[in-house]
Design a protein around this motif. Structure first.
Motif, PDB file in Angstrom:
ATOM      1  N   GLN A 165       0.827  -1.210   0.000  1.00 23.29           N
ATOM      2  CA  GLN A 165       0.000   0.000   0.000  1.00 23.29           C
ATOM      3  C   GLN A 165       0.860   1.259   0.000  1.00 23.29           C
ATOM      4  O   GLN A 165       0.526   2.255  -0.667  1.00 23.29           O
ATOM      5  N   THR A 166       1.966   1.221   0.735  1.00 25.98           N
ATOM      6  CA  THR A 166       2.879   2.361   0.763  1.00 25.98           C
ATOM      7  C   THR A 166       3.455   2.629  -0.626  1.00 25.98           C
ATOM      8  O   THR A 166       3.510   3.781  -1.084  1.00 25.98           O
ATOM      9  N   VAL A 167       3.892   1.582  -1.292  1.00 21.94           N
ATOM     10  CA  VAL A 167       4.448   1.729  -2.644  1.00 21.94           C
ATOM     11  C   VAL A 167       3.379   2.205  -3.616  1.00 21.94           C
ATOM     12  O   VAL A 167       3.632   3.068  -4.468  1.00 21.94           O
ATOM     13  N   ASP A 168       2.187   1.669  -3.502  1.00 25.57           N
ATOM     14  CA  ASP A 168       1.096   2.038  -4.401  1.00 25.57           C
ATOM     15  C   ASP A 168       0.765   3.518  -4.264  1.00 25.57           C
ATOM     16  O   ASP A 168       0.510   4.210  -5.258  1.00 25.57           O
ATOM     17  N   ARG A 169       0.756   4.019  -3.043  1.00 25.78           N
ATOM     18  CA  ARG A 169       0.472   5.444  -2.830  1.00 25.78           C
ATOM     19  C   ARG A 169       1.545   6.318  -3.472  1.00 25.78           C
ATOM     20  O   ARG A 169       1.238   7.345  -4.100  1.00 25.78           O
ATOM     21  N   PHE A 170       2.800   5.912  -3.336  1.00 25.74           N
ATOM     22  CA  PHE A 170       3.868   6.712  -3.939  1.00 25.74           C
ATOM     23  C   PHE A 170       3.791   6.669  -5.459  1.00 25.74           C
ATOM     24  O   PHE A 170       3.976   7.699  -6.125  1.00 25.74           O
ATOM     25  N   ALA A 171       3.516   5.492  -6.013  1.00 25.07           N
ATOM     26  CA  ALA A 171       3.387   5.383  -7.473  1.00 25.07           C
ATOM     27  C   ALA A 171       2.273   6.285  -7.989  1.00 25.07           C
ATOM     28  O   ALA A 171       2.393   6.886  -9.065  1.00 25.07           O
ATOM     29  N   ALA A 172       1.184   6.386  -7.230  1.00 25.11           N
ATOM     30  CA  ALA A 172       0.076   7.261  -7.632  1.00 25.11           C
ATOM     31  C   ALA A 172       0.521   8.721  -7.633  1.00 25.11           C
ATOM     32  O   ALA A 172       0.148   9.494  -8.537  1.00 25.11           O
ATOM     33  N   LEU A 173       1.328   9.110  -6.655  1.00 23.51           N
ATOM     34  CA  LEU A 173       1.837  10.482  -6.617  1.00 23.51           C
ATOM     35  C   LEU A 173       2.700  10.776  -7.837  1.00 23.51           C
ATOM     36  O   LEU A 173       2.629  11.868  -8.417  1.00 23.51           O
ATOM     37  N   VAL A 174       3.515   9.803  -8.247  1.00 22.51           N
ATOM     38  CA  VAL A 174       4.348   9.997  -9.436  1.00 22.51           C
ATOM     39  C   VAL A 174       3.470  10.180 -10.663  1.00 22.51           C
ATOM     40  O   VAL A 174       3.689  11.079 -11.478  1.00 22.51           O
ATOM     41  N   THR A 189      10.783   5.573   4.760  1.00 20.42           N
ATOM     42  CA  THR A 189      10.805   5.484   6.224  1.00 20.42           C
ATOM     43  C   THR A 189       9.495   4.941   6.786  1.00 20.42           C
ATOM     44  O   THR A 189       9.398   4.751   8.004  1.00 20.42           O
ATOM     45  N   ALA A 190       8.525   4.659   5.937  1.00 17.89           N
ATOM     46  CA  ALA A 190       7.229   4.153   6.426  1.00 17.89           C
ATOM     47  C   ALA A 190       7.363   2.838   7.183  1.00 17.89           C
ATOM     48  O   ALA A 190       6.823   2.689   8.282  1.00 17.89           O
ATOM     49  N   PRO A 191       8.076   1.829   6.638  1.00 19.06           N
ATOM     50  CA  PRO A 191       8.225   0.580   7.388  1.00 19.06           C
ATOM     51  C   PRO A 191       9.263   0.740   8.502  1.00 19.06           C
ATOM     52  O   PRO A 191      10.432   1.007   8.242  1.00 19.06           O
ATOM     53  N   ASP A 192       8.821   0.598   9.729  1.00 19.80           N
ATOM     54  CA  ASP A 192       9.694   0.797  10.879  1.00 19.80           C
ATOM     55  C   ASP A 192      10.045  -0.549  11.483  1.00 19.80           C
ATOM     56  O   ASP A 192       9.555  -0.940  12.535  1.00 19.80           O
ATOM     57  N   GLY A 193      10.886  -1.310  10.776  1.00 17.14           N
ATOM     58  CA  GLY A 193      11.253  -2.640  11.236  1.00 17.14           C
ATOM     59  C   GLY A 193      12.280  -2.586  12.357  1.00 17.14           C
ATOM     60  O   GLY A 193      13.198  -1.760  12.342  1.00 17.14           O
ATOM     61  N   GLU A 194      12.133  -3.464  13.345  1.00 20.29           N
ATOM     62  CA  GLU A 194      13.050  -3.494  14.476  1.00 20.29           C
ATOM     63  C   GLU A 194      14.465  -3.817  14.002  1.00 20.29           C
ATOM     64  O   GLU A 194      14.701  -4.796  13.302  1.00 20.29           O
ATOM     65  N   GLY A 195      15.410  -2.958  14.392  1.00 23.89           N
ATOM     66  CA  GLY A 195      16.799  -3.183  14.034  1.00 23.89           C
ATOM     67  C   GLY A 195      17.124  -2.890  12.588  1.00 23.89           C
ATOM     68  O   GLY A 195      18.227  -3.174  12.128  1.00 23.89           O
ATOM     69  N   ARG A 196      16.188  -2.311  11.869  1.00 23.69           N
ATOM     70  CA  ARG A 196      16.404  -2.038  10.448  1.00 23.69           C
ATOM     71  C   ARG A 196      17.347  -0.853  10.268  1.00 23.69           C
ATOM     72  O   ARG A 196      17.143   0.208  10.869  1.00 23.69           O
ATOM     73  N   PRO A 197      18.399  -0.980   9.455  1.00 28.38           N
ATOM     74  CA  PRO A 197      19.269   0.163   9.200  1.00 28.38           C
ATOM     75  C   PRO A 197      18.487   1.309   8.559  1.00 28.38           C
ATOM     76  O   PRO A 197      17.510   1.079   7.832  1.00 28.38           O
ATOM     77  N   ALA A 198      18.912   2.514   8.827  1.00 30.67           N
ATOM     78  CA  ALA A 198      18.239   3.671   8.236  1.00 30.67           C
ATOM     79  C   ALA A 198      18.374   3.631   6.725  1.00 30.67           C
ATOM     80  O   ALA A 198      19.469   3.409   6.199  1.00 30.67           O
ATOM     81  N   PRO A 199      17.269   3.795   6.005  1.00 28.74           N
ATOM     82  CA  PRO A 199      17.359   3.779   4.536  1.00 28.74           C
ATOM     83  C   PRO A 199      18.183   4.952   4.028  1.00 28.74           C
ATOM     84  O   PRO A 199      18.204   6.030   4.631  1.00 28.74           O
ATOM     85  N   ARG A 200      18.857   4.744   2.915  1.00 31.57           N
ATOM     86  CA  ARG A 200      19.701   5.785   2.325  1.00 31.57           C
ATOM     87  C   ARG A 200      18.836   6.666   1.420  1.00 31.57           C
ATOM     88  O   ARG A 200      18.800   6.501   0.196  1.00 31.57           O
ATOM     89  N   VAL A 201      18.143   7.581   2.055  1.00 30.08           N
ATOM     90  CA  VAL A 201      17.191   8.441   1.346  1.00 30.08           C
ATOM     91  C   VAL A 201      17.899   9.275   0.288  1.00 30.08           C
ATOM     92  O   VAL A 201      17.367   9.506  -0.803  1.00 30.08           O
ATOM     93  N   ASP A 202      19.115   9.729   0.581  1.00 32.80           N
ATOM     94  CA  ASP A 202      19.847  10.561  -0.379  1.00 32.80           C
ATOM     95  C   ASP A 202      20.126   9.818  -1.676  1.00 32.80           C
ATOM     96  O   ASP A 202      20.072  10.399  -2.773  1.00 32.80           O
ATOM     97  N   VAL A 203      20.399   8.506  -1.578  1.00 26.66           N
ATOM     98  CA  VAL A 203      20.651   7.698  -2.774  1.00 26.66           C
ATOM     99  C   VAL A 203      19.379   7.592  -3.612  1.00 26.66           C
ATOM    100  O   VAL A 203      19.412   7.730  -4.842  1.00 26.66           O
ATOM    101  N   ALA A 204      18.256   7.349  -2.945  1.00 30.81           N
ATOM    102  CA  ALA A 204      16.985   7.253  -3.664  1.00 30.81           C
ATOM    103  C   ALA A 204      16.613   8.580  -4.311  1.00 30.81           C
ATOM    104  O   ALA A 204      16.115   8.614  -5.450  1.00 30.81           O
TER     105      ALA A 204
END
Length: 215
Positions: A165-174, A189-204
């Protein structure tokens, strides 16, 4: 999808570009070693499984190219002879690059878009499968695109449907021309998984900007 695949199995190039860019963004931001690359030749995926690959290029004047191979599904020879997947291709194709690909026997499929439709060579009757579905099932299925992208977040304890659903919403915005840097940040940053490394937003953001999908 037909077997072997047909031009009508692929969605519109702009839809494919949006899907491919989003997949590349999430993979590059959320995994340790991305399989995607964006350069002057288009958007590449080098890891579709067992050495499979694809490349999507969108050109001016309503033209596009999608090519690649699935080693397990692409039949590239008939009676011991390599199939010429470029036979009859239009003059505007990036011929030097494609000839290098062909020389390395890297093709299982080559589709080009012009005059509002996808085209490919007439396949020999003996060709059972070109590998399009194995290498890129998302080219004709928004559902497959969502599933594949959701899996790249690598957060095993977050329900897949929430990621879809998160991906679908972003695709609709595009599609609506309303995706911006804040939307990219929210996507990653929507999925807040335990112990998950911070996503590299700058790369995206770099991929999204160079690919031209941000407002």
């Amino acid at each position: 999808m037909h077997t072997p695949s047909r031009p009508e199995d692929l969605d519109h190039p702009q839809q494919l570009w949006t899907r491919a860019v989003i997949m590349a963004m999430v993979d590059a931001a959320c995994t340790t070693g991305t399989e995607f690359a964006l350069d002057e030749d288009g958007l590449w995926c080098h890891g579709t499984g067992a050495g499979g690959w694809w490349r999507l290029s969108v050109f001016d004047a309503g033209r596009a190219l999608f090519c690649g191979q699935d080693p397990d599904g692409s039949h590239t020879h008939v009676d011991g002879e390599q199939i010429d997947f470029l036979a009859g291709g239009p003059d505007w194709l990036p011929w030097d690059l494609l000839r290098d690909d062909a020389a390395g026997n890297l093709f299982g499929f080559v589709y080009w878009w012009e005059n509002g439709a996808w085209h490919r060579i007439p396949y020999p009757q003996e060709l059972r499968e070109d590998g399009l579905e194995g290498a890129a099932p998302w080219v004709g299925s928004h559902k497959e695109f969502l599933r594949l992208t959701a899996s790249s977040f690598d957060v095993p304890y977050v329900h897949e449907q929430a990621l879809v659903q998160t991906v679908d919403r972003f695709a609709a915005l595009v599609r609506e021309g309303r995706a911006d840097a804040d939307a990219v940040t929210a996507l990653l940053t929507a999925p807040d998984g335990e112990g998950r490394p911070a996503p590299r937003v700058d790369v995206a953001l770099d991929i999204a900007t160079r690919a031209g999908i941000l407002a």
